[in-house]
Design an enzyme around this catalytic site. Structure first.
Site, PDB file in Angstrom:
ATOM      1  N   ASP A 175      41.032  43.659  69.557  1.00 29.26           N
ATOM      2  CA  ASP A 175      41.758  44.931  69.397  1.00 29.26           C
ATOM      3  C   ASP A 175      43.005  45.086  70.264  1.00 29.26           C
ATOM      4  O   ASP A 175      44.008  45.600  69.791  1.00 29.26           O
ATOM      5  CB  ASP A 175      40.852  46.139  69.651  1.00 29.26           C
ATOM      6  CG  ASP A 175      39.770  46.284  68.601  1.00 29.26           C
ATOM      7  OD1 ASP A 175      39.913  45.697  67.519  1.00 29.26           O
ATOM      8  OD2 ASP A 175      38.773  46.955  68.871  1.00 29.26           O
ATOM      9  N   ASP A 232      31.149  52.856  70.627  1.00 33.59           N
ATOM     10  CA  ASP A 232      30.549  52.303  69.419  1.00 33.59           C
ATOM     11  C   ASP A 232      29.837  50.982  69.653  1.00 33.59           C
ATOM     12  O   ASP A 232      28.863  50.674  68.965  1.00 33.59           O
ATOM     13  CB  ASP A 232      31.577  52.175  68.291  1.00 33.59           C
ATOM     14  CG  ASP A 232      32.859  51.470  68.704  1.00 33.59           C
ATOM     15  OD1 ASP A 232      32.943  50.968  69.837  1.00 33.59           O
ATOM     16  OD2 ASP A 232      33.783  51.413  67.865  1.00 33.59           O
TER      17      ASP A 232
END
Length: 887
Positions: A480, A69
Site C-alpha cells: 500500500d 482491518d
C-alpha cells in the site's frame, strides 16, 4: 488505497467450536526449549493502513480503542498520546484473528472490552471467527470461537459497529454476522453465543456476485447494532434495540421488547445501505448514514437521514442534494456534550478529497470542512500538520482542487470524544487523524488536524534488507505505501520511496559489497515496476520494464552491483547489466521463479520454482536446474545466500502436506541437507556473528520442537533459541526476516499488518531497546537485579513487566523471585512464569523453558493486577534467600 491483502502461505489450521471458557490466547510452550528474553519495538512508520473503527467508552474519560482491518486492536494512552497494541499475542495458527471487524467497550464496567475477530469469510482464512473478551482493557484475553467466519478485511468492514453491549445490562451483547449467519446474542458477558433465530433478515447485499473467490460475493450481513439507553434501567435489559442490515430495501430493524420480537422500521428510505446508525437518546433522534455501496472503496451516491424515535417521523437531512453526490456517507458521530451537534463523512470521495460535514442543529443545516471559492480554488476550515508523519504528503505536488496532504479517503470512522467537544478522531486509508480544537469550526476559526497515530503500526511487510554499511539501517518493502529507508528506527522517515512511488513494493535487494547500490520492484497502475539507487536508497530513479510486465515479482542485485536479475509478474525471468535500460530473457528457468544473488560472486544468481533449484554462473543469462531433490514442491519458499561465503545457501518453506522445513547447501545448490531439528520454517535471514564466532547468526520464523516462534542460532543451525514469547507473536510472520549485520542479536521481523518489528536481546552486550545502534546493560552491582515496570495503568487495574537479571558469575538452572506488594495489589494473570500469591506476598518461578539464565543474562515475565487507593512499586525482591538490587 486498495488494501486487499492475502496470505500466500497455506496454513493447516483447526476450526474452532463454540466454547464456554477457553484459555487465553497465549499458550505455554509444550517442550523445554532454549529461550532468550528480548525487547520488541516497531521500526516507526506511524500508521500506514486503514482504520475502520474508533470506539470511545461512554462513561470513562480518555478511554478509547481503535480497530484495524488486518493489524489488530489498540488502546489509547492519554498520558503519552500514543496507542498500545492489544493483539500481539495472536499466534501463527490463528493469524486471521489479527483482523478486527468490531470492538465494544463496556460502559458499565470500563475495564471490560470485547473484539470480534477474523480476517476473511472465504477460504483465504482457514479459521472461524471469534469473540475475544478482556477484563483488563485488552492486556489479556479469553476467547470464544464462533461457528462461522468474520471478515475484518472484507468488503463492508467500515460499517458498524457490529458488536454492541447493552448499556443497562452489560452481560448482554449482540453481534451482527456476515455470510447469511444472522444476528447473535450473548447473555453471559460474551462467554457463550446463540443465534437470535427470530431476527427476520440476514442481509442480501453483495459487492460482486460474479466473484468466484468468495471475497466480493459474500453477503455483508448484519452491519450494526445500536441501543436506546433511555428505554432501560440499570440492571435490566434495554428494551429498544436498532439493527442495521445489508439490505437496500430493509436496512433497519427495531425491537421494543429487548429482542423478543423484531420489526422492520416503518417508512425508512430504500435503495441504500445504512453504514452507521447513531442514536442521540437525549433528543430522541436516530441518525443514519447511507451509501449505495458497502465500502470502504466504493460508493457513488448517498444520503443522511434522521429518525424521530418518539413519533416515527423520517427527515432527509442530507447536507448535499443526492443528485450532487458522487460519494456515499459513512462516518457518523454525535457530540455527547451537545447532542444537537452531528458530524458525518463523505467516505468515498477520493477526489479531490474526502469531505467532513458538521451540523449544530440536529441536521437542519450543515457546513463543510472545505468548499470552493471559485473552482478549482478551495477554502478550508482546517489546517493540517503532518510534521510528525511527513510521508503523508506522499511526495505529491497535485494541481488544484487537490491538495497535499489530503484530509483523507476511506473515512468510515469518525468519533467526537464524548467528554471533550474539542477532540475528534477519524480514520483514513493511511492513518488516524485527529483534532483537539474542533469547536473553532463553529466560531469561524480554523481547527488543526494532525496525525494521532503514534504506536499504531499497520503495514503489511513483503521484504526486509539490512545493509552492512551506509546510512540506512533497514530497507522495507511494504504493501500500500511502498516502503521506507530507515536511518533511525525510532523516528518516522521523511518519505516513502519515490521516483517512482509503488503502491506495493514486492521485493528489494542491495549489492553486498557495494551497499550504495539498491534495487526495488513493485506494483504500479501505470509506469515502470523497477527502480534503482546509487546512494544507499536516499534517492531513486526508474528503470525500464521488459515487455509484458504487470507486477513487481522478485529481484536480485549482483554482489558488486554490476548486474541484476528480475523475475517480474507477467513476464519471464530477465537479466541486465547496468541499471535496467534494457533487459534480456534468461533461459533455463521458469517464469515466476523466486530469484536471489550469491553474496560473493557477482555473476552467480539462484532461483527456485515448484520444487526445483536453479543456478546461473553467467550473470543470469542462463540457468541450470540443480539435481537437488527433496525440496518443497510448492512455491511457498524463501531462500537466501550467506554473505561472505560463495555458494552457501539456506532455503526455508513448504507446506504441511509435503516437504516443509529448513535446508542448507554449501555447494551453491548442487545438494541440500535438511535440518532434522527444524519441524517447519518459513523465512531465513542472517545477522552479525556471535562474539568469537566466524559464521553469521541465523534467524527464522519457524516451528522447532513443536513450538512456533522466532528463533536464533549462533552455531549454523545445530541448536536454536526461541527469542520471542507468547505475548509477542504478531500472527503471521512468514514473509521475511533478517538480522542486523552491525548489531549482534538484533533481528527484524515482517508481519502481515503490524508493521516492521525489531527485537534486541535484554542480555548484557545485546542491542538494547533503542533504535539507534545498540547499547549495553548497566554494570552489575550484585548477584541479581530486578527492574519492575508498570507498563499500563487504569482505574483499579494495571499491567507490569518484571525483568530479572543474573548479575553473578555463574549460570542459574532455575529461579524463584519473591516480593510483597506495598498496597495489597493482587495479581490477576501472569505469563512466562508460574506464580502464587498469599496476602501481599507474591512468588514467581521459572517455567520449563526459561529456567536457565546465564551469567549476565536476563529473563522477563509480565502480569496484570488490580489495585485500590495506591499502586506503589515494590522495592524489595528476593531470589530465594538472596536480596536483589532494585533497578
Amino acid at each position: 488505497m486498495r488494501r486487499t491483502r492475502i496470505l500466500t502461505a497455506v496454513l493447516a489450521l483447526a476450526a474452532g467450536l463454540l466454547a464456554g471458557t477457553p484459555p487465553a490466547l497465549a499458550a505455554a510452550p509444550r517442550v523445554a526449549l532454549a529461550a532468550d528474553t528480548y525487547t520488541w519495538h516497531n521500526a516507526r512508520i506511524d500508521g500506514g493502513g486503514f482504520v475502520p473503527g474508533i470506539v470511545f467508552n461512554r462513561t470513562e474519560k480518555n478511554l478509547a480503542y481503535a480497530r484495524t482491518d488486518i493489524g489488530g486492536a489498540y488502546r489509547w494512552s492519554e498520558s503519552t498520546k500514543t496507542w498500545t497494541p492489544l493483539l500481539d499475542s495472536v499466534g501463527w495458527d490463528e493469524w486471521g484473528h489479527t483482523g478486527v471487524v468490531s470492538l465494544a467497550s463496556d460502559p458499565v464496567a470500563p475495564d471490560k472490552v470485547y473484539a470480534a475477530v477474523g480476517t476473511y469469510t472465504n477460504s483465504w482464512d482457514p479459521t472461524n471467527g471469534a469473540v475475544l473478551r478482556s477484563a483488563d482493557r485488552g492486556a489479556s484475553w479469553q476467547k470464544t470461537d464462533l461457528p462461522f467466519k468474520l471478515g475484518g478485511n472484507m468488503p463492508g468492514r467500515g460499517m458498524g459497529e457490529r458488536l454492541a453491549i447493552d448499556p443497562n445490562k452489560d452481560s448482554v451483547l449482540y453481534l451482527g454476522a456476515p455470510s447469511g449467519k444472522g444476528l447473535w446474542r450473548s447473555t453471559d458477558s460474551g462467554v457463550t453465543w446463540s443465534q437470535v433465530t427470530n431476527f427476520p433478515d440476514v442481509g442480501n447485499y453483495v459487492q460482486d456476485s460474479t466473484d468466484t473467490t468468495g471475497y466480493a460475493s459474500d453477503n455483508q450481513g448484519i452491519v450494526w447494532v445500536t441501543f436506546d439507553e433511555s428505554t432501560g434501567t440499570a440492571g435490566t435489559a434495554t428494551k429498544t434495540v436498532y439493527v442495521g442490515v445489508a439490505d437496500k430495501d430493509n436496512a433497519v430493524y427495531r425491537s421494543t421488547d429487548a429482542g423478543a420480537t423484531w420489526t422492520r422500521l416503518a417508512g425508512q428510505p430504500t435503495g441504500y445501505l445504512a453504514h452507521k446508525g447513531v442514536l442521540d437518546a437525549k433528543n430522541g433522534y436516530l441518525y443514519l448514514a447511507y451509501s449505495d455501496k458497502g465500502g470502504p472503496y466504493d460508493g457513488g451516491k448517498g444520503q443522511l437521514w434522521r429518525y424521530a424515535t418518539a413519533t416515527g417521523a423520517w427527515t432527509n437531512i442530507s447536507p448535499v442534494a443526492e443528485a450532487d453526490t458522487y460519494y456515499g456517507f459513512s462516518g457518523l458521530t454525535v457530540d455527547r456534550q451537545h447532542p444537537g451537534t452531528v458530524m458525518a463523512t463523505a467516505y468515498s470521495s477520493w477526489w479531490p478529497d474526502t469531505q467532513l460535514f458538521r451540523s449544530t442543529d440536529s441536521g437542519a443545516t450543515w457546513t463543510k470542512a472545505w468548499d470552493y471559492t471559485s473552482y478549482p480554488n478551495r477554502s478550508n476550515r482546517y489546517t493540517i500538520d503532518v510534521s510528525s508523519s511527513p510521508w503523508l504528503t506522499f511526495g505529491a505536488n497535485p494541481s488544484p482542487p487537490e491538495q497535499t496532504p489530503k484530509l483523507g479517503w476511506m473515512t468510515e470512522s469518525l468519533e467526537i470524544d464524548p467528554f471533550n467537544s474539542d477532540r475528534m478522531m477519524y480514520g483514513t486509508g493511511a492513518t488516524l487523524y485527529g483534532t483537539e480544537d474542533l469547536t473553532k469550526w463553529d466560531s469561524g476559526g480554523q481547527f488543526t488536524v494532525k496525525p494521532m497515530v503514534q504506536g499504531l503500526e499497520e503495514t503489511s511487510v513483503d521484504d526486509l534488507a539490512a545493509p552492512p554499511s551506509g546510512g540506512a539501517q533497514l530497507f522495507s518493502a511494504l504493501g500500500d505505501i511502498g516502503g521506507f529507508r530507515h536511518t533511525d528506527l525510532t523516528k518516522v522517515p521523511q518519505m516513502m520511496y519515490t521516483s517512482p512511488t509503488f503502491t506495493t513494493t514486492t521485493s528489494l535487494d542491495f549489492a553486498e559489497s557495494n551497499p550504495n547500490t539498491v534495487v526495488r520492484v513493485g506494483n504500479l497502475d501505470s509506469g515502470p515496476h523497477i527502480a534503482f539507487s546509487t546512494d544507499n536508497g536516499a534517492n531513486w530513479f526508474a528503470g525500464t520494464d521488459p515487455s509484458g510486465v504487470s507486477g513487481g515479482g522478485t529481484v536480485a542485485a549482483g554482489s558488486d552491483g554490476s548486474r541484476f536479475v528480475w523475475s517480474p509478474a507477467g513476464a519471464g525471468v530477465q537479466y541486465t547489466t547496468g541499471f535496467g535500460s534494457s533487459w534480456s530473457a534468461s533461459s533455463g528457468i521458469p517464469a515466476g521463479a523466486v530469484v536471489e544473488s550469491d553474496r560473493v560472486d557477482p555473476k552467480t544468481f539462484y532461483g527456485f520454482k515448484s520444487g526445483h533449484f536453479y543456478v546461473s554462473s553467467d550473470g543470469g543469462a542462463t540457468f541450470t536446474a540443480s539435481a537437488a531433490t527433496g525440496l518443497p514442491s510448492g512455491d511457498s519458499v524463501r531462500f537466501k545466500a550467506l554473505p561472505g561465503t560463495k555458494g552457501d545457501v539456506w532455503l526455508a518453506g513448504g507446506a504441511t502436506d509435503g516437504a516443509y522445513g529448513l535446508w542448507h547447501s554449501t555447494n551453491g545448490g548442487t545438494t541440500f541437507t535438511k535440518l532434522s531439528n527444524v519441524d517447519q520454517a518459513d523465512t531465513i535471514g542472517f545477522g552479525k556473528a556471535a562474539p568469537g564466532a566466524s559464521y553469521q547468526t541465523l534467524y527464522t520464523s519457524a516451528e522447532i520442537s513443536g513450538v512456533r516462534g522466532i528463533f536464533r542460532s549462533t552455531d549454523q543451525g545445530s541448536t536454536w533459541t526461541r527469542i520471542n514469547d507468547d505475548a509477542h507473536q504478531w500472527g503471521w510472520t512468514g514473509a521475511a526476516i533478517t538480522g542486523d549485520p552491525r548489531v549482534y542479536e538484533r533481528v527484524y521481523v515482517s508481519t502481515n499488518g503490524r508493521g516492521v518489528i525489531y527485537g534486541d536481546t535484554s542480555d548484557t552486550g545485546g542491542g538494547g531497546g533503542g533504535g539507534g545502534g545498540g547499547g549495553t546493560d548497566p554494570t552489575p552491582t550484585g548477584a541479581c537485579t530486578v527492574a519492575y515496570t508498570v507498563t499500563s495503568q487504569w482505574t483499579g487495574g494495571f499491567q507490569a513487566n518484571v525483568q530479572l537479571t543474573n548479575t553473578g558469575a555463574t549460570s542459574w538452572s532455575s529461579w524463584s523471585l519473591g516480593w510483597s506488594f506495598p498496597n495489597g495489589q493482587t495479581v490477576g494473570q501472569l505469563w512466562n512464569a508460574d506464580w502464587t500469591q498469599s496476602g501481599a506476598a507474591v512468588t514467581a518461578k521459572n517455567v520449563s523453558w526459561n529456567g536457565t539464565v546465564a551469567a549476565g543474562s536476563s529473563v522477563s515475565f509480565g502480569f496484570t493486577g488490580t489495585w485500590t487507593g495506591s499502586n506503589t512499586t515494590p522495592t524489595a525482591f528476593k531470589l530465594g534467600d538472596q536480596t536483589c538490587t532494585a533497578a
